[in-house]
Design an enzyme around this catalytic site. Sequence first.
Site, mmCIF file in Angstrom:
data_model
loop_
_atom_site.group_PDB
_atom_site.id
_atom_site.type_symbol
_atom_site.label_atom_id
_atom_site.label_comp_id
_atom_site.label_asym_id
_atom_site.label_seq_id
_atom_site.Cartn_x
_atom_site.Cartn_y
_atom_site.Cartn_z
ATOM 1 N N CYS A 261 20.398 58.413 66.021
ATOM 2 C CA CYS A 261 21.225 59.186 65.082
ATOM 3 C C CYS A 261 21.010 60.682 65.278
ATOM 4 C CB CYS A 261 20.895 58.781 63.645
ATOM 5 S SG CYS A 261 21.470 57.127 63.207
ATOM 6 N N CYS B 288 20.034 69.260 76.052
ATOM 7 C CA CYS B 288 20.972 68.753 75.042
ATOM 8 C C CYS B 288 20.402 69.139 73.688
ATOM 9 C CB CYS B 288 21.189 67.238 75.196
ATOM 10 S SG CYS B 288 19.692 66.249 75.000
#
Length: 480
Positions: A289, A438
């Site tokens: 998540c 990222c």
Amino acid sequence: MATKVLIPTPLRAYTERQEAILAEGATVGEVLDHLAKTYPLLRRHLFADDGTLRAFVNVYVNNEDIRSLNKEHTPVSEKDVVSIIPAIAGGAEATVASPQSGVQLSREEFRRYGRHLIMPEVGLDGQKKLKAAGVLLVGAGGLGSPLALYLAAAGVGHIGIVDFDVVDQSNLQRQILHSTNNVGRSKLESAKERIAEINPHVHVDLYETRLTSANALEILSPYDVIVDGTDNFPTRYLVNDACVLLKKPNVYGSIFRFDGQASVFFAEEGPCYRCLYAEPPPPGLVPSCAEGGVLGVLPGIIGTIQATETIKLILGIGTPLIGRLMLLDALTMQVRELKLRKNPECPMCGEHPTIKELIDYEAFCGIAPTDGGSVREFEITPEELKAKMDRGEDVFVLDVREPHEYQIVNMNGYLIPLNDLPKRVHELDSAREIVVHCHHGTRSARAVELLRDLGFTKVKNLVGGIDAWAERVAPHLTRY
């Protein structure tokens, strides 16, 4: 002949965001192969290197698991619907607690639980069952929040919580058990305080530790129902195996972006989690998540369903989700149900189990042990990258996040989203030193692996991603 294939949210990134695709083939295997040829990035999520279907991906034709049909040779027609159910992180009545002779309700409790007492399915005996019951929550985060609140409000007398994290500001979007004032505080202390505000009649045990093979059986043993609110595969398999060994029901929930799953794994009466997913996905293949995001209300929905199943098990009423997997797509608000069957070859609960004690779950899930925090050959820390930049070294920063993330905050890197990287790799110079980042480092690790497979030798992954960069090097940057 084309058959409709439903694509779950975690895999839509590899199918140009499509929710359903028509794929050609006379069998499930042919349909999936056609799908993988059409969308090459999807192949490694469906098939192993030897061409066999991944063990952590289940496929259903209509509502039937192909493992109970003819596996990948199962025939399909244009009237059928094929569902892909990746790991994300027969109904039967089951009573797991009974009223104890010494359990009584006070006048205040009669008033508090009045709406339960007038329901014939609960009544006085049922409320006593709830007060006598013990429930262990593994995790005090997104799923654990509604679980703790509603089980306490319902009058479950003994609640245990396992967690070792502290409240972070990024938790507050979904973890309603905690407040802004609790940021930086132990989640367990925050949870205990909130539960006491909800219902002072509930006894709460706190286990501020990581659940491991060494302590799981001891921690789980005193409780009637175990509720899985974890966010990682090693703990999920650990909870499952411990529940099978202790013959306890495991109320399962899982969330990702807009998708939720719920079931009850109870090997005494139905399948266990390993019957659904025989083995975990490789590390990093399934985003968390933290990488993929989650709609804030989704854990509230799934956690409340878990709480409902827990109460049903305690009371021995209704039909629990044993042998059934409930799937929720919150984006379309569609709920589907798939049948689960006990796998006779399951190594944990099958006819001839081979796992008879808890194992090393980090190793089982392919997570390599760390050596005191040192980085691997193809990684670079934020501090090391900063030093290179300060020395004026020629470092090319590649950002593999999505454009909407780049708009939130960036390092002025060159943006190529991970899913676009294979077709845009020609934009990169393999002679230059490339540092890939990222959000937290998972997607960039996969990008480094892909680039190295394509012959790039001067490429490294920024450990912890832009979040670690903002925390440790550039505190002026926005964190999300």
